[in-house]
Motif scaffolding. Structure first.
Motif, short mmCIF file in Angstrom:
data_model
loop_
_atom_site.label_atom_id
_atom_site.label_comp_id
_atom_site.label_asym_id
_atom_site.label_seq_id
_atom_site.Cartn_x
_atom_site.Cartn_y
_atom_site.Cartn_z
N ARG A 109 46.90 48.69 28.21
CA ARG A 109 46.17 48.85 29.41
C ARG A 109 44.99 47.94 29.37
O ARG A 109 44.50 47.20 30.30
N LEU A 110 44.41 48.05 28.40
CA LEU A 110 43.28 46.87 27.86
C LEU A 110 43.41 45.46 27.93
O LEU A 110 42.83 44.79 28.69
N HIS A 111 44.74 45.32 27.46
CA HIS A 111 45.01 43.86 27.57
C HIS A 111 45.17 43.35 29.01
O HIS A 111 44.79 42.41 29.54
N ALA A 112 46.00 44.50 29.91
CA ALA A 112 46.03 44.10 31.32
C ALA A 112 44.83 43.94 32.13
O ALA A 112 44.72 43.30 33.00
N LEU A 113 43.57 44.68 31.53
CA LEU A 113 42.41 44.56 32.30
C LEU A 113 41.63 43.57 31.83
O LEU A 113 40.37 43.16 32.34
N GLY A 114 42.06 42.48 30.74
CA GLY A 114 41.34 41.61 30.14
C GLY A 114 40.27 42.03 29.05
O GLY A 114 39.57 41.35 28.61
N TYR A 115 40.63 43.19 28.46
CA TYR A 115 39.72 43.51 27.10
C TYR A 115 40.52 43.76 25.91
O TYR A 115 40.60 44.47 25.25
N GLY A 116 41.63 42.73 26.02
CA GLY A 116 42.78 42.73 24.91
C GLY A 116 41.93 41.92 23.51
O GLY A 116 41.05 41.50 23.39
#
Length: 116
Positions: A109-116
């Motif tokens: 989910r973090l990667h999808a939000l740009g925090y990966g």
């Protein structure tokens, strides 16, 4: 590699924490943030690490435990970034990423939000 003292890096982490909205920081419970120079030797490129029990997994049994631990690693961050501005941005992403784990948000989910 960029040069930045531990104190300067700690200040960037503190500034990133200050940018977290107060309505979220009020919800954080039993968590401490640390800066270390290097990550464990088995993961030398690790920028940050959350260790603990996410809020979403805590139940009645959760009492009298040591605080969750968020660690931000200076060495790999400085090796990864090319400019001071990159360090500021990457530190903020790392802090948000690890705090999100405290709230029970997983890496996908973090990667999808740009925090990966």
């Amino acid at each position: 590699m960029l040069e930045m003292t531990r104190e300067e890096f700690e200040e960037l982490v503190a500034e990133a924490l200050d940018r977290i909205p107060p309505e979220l920081t009020r919800l954080m419970d039993n968590v401490a943030v640390f800066v270390e120079d290097e990550p464990p030797t088995d993961d030398p490129e690790l920028l940050g690490l959350y260790e603990g029990t996410p809020l979403t997994e805590r139940g009645e049994w959760y009492a009298g435990v040591l605080p969750d631990r968020i660690t931000v690693y200076r060495g790999p961050t400085l090796r990864f970034c090319e400019t001071r501005e990159d360090v500021v941005a990457e530190t903020e992403v790392t802090v948000v990423h690890e705090i999100a784990h405290h709230f029970g948000i997983d890496d996908a989910r973090l990667h999808a939000l740009g925090y990966g």
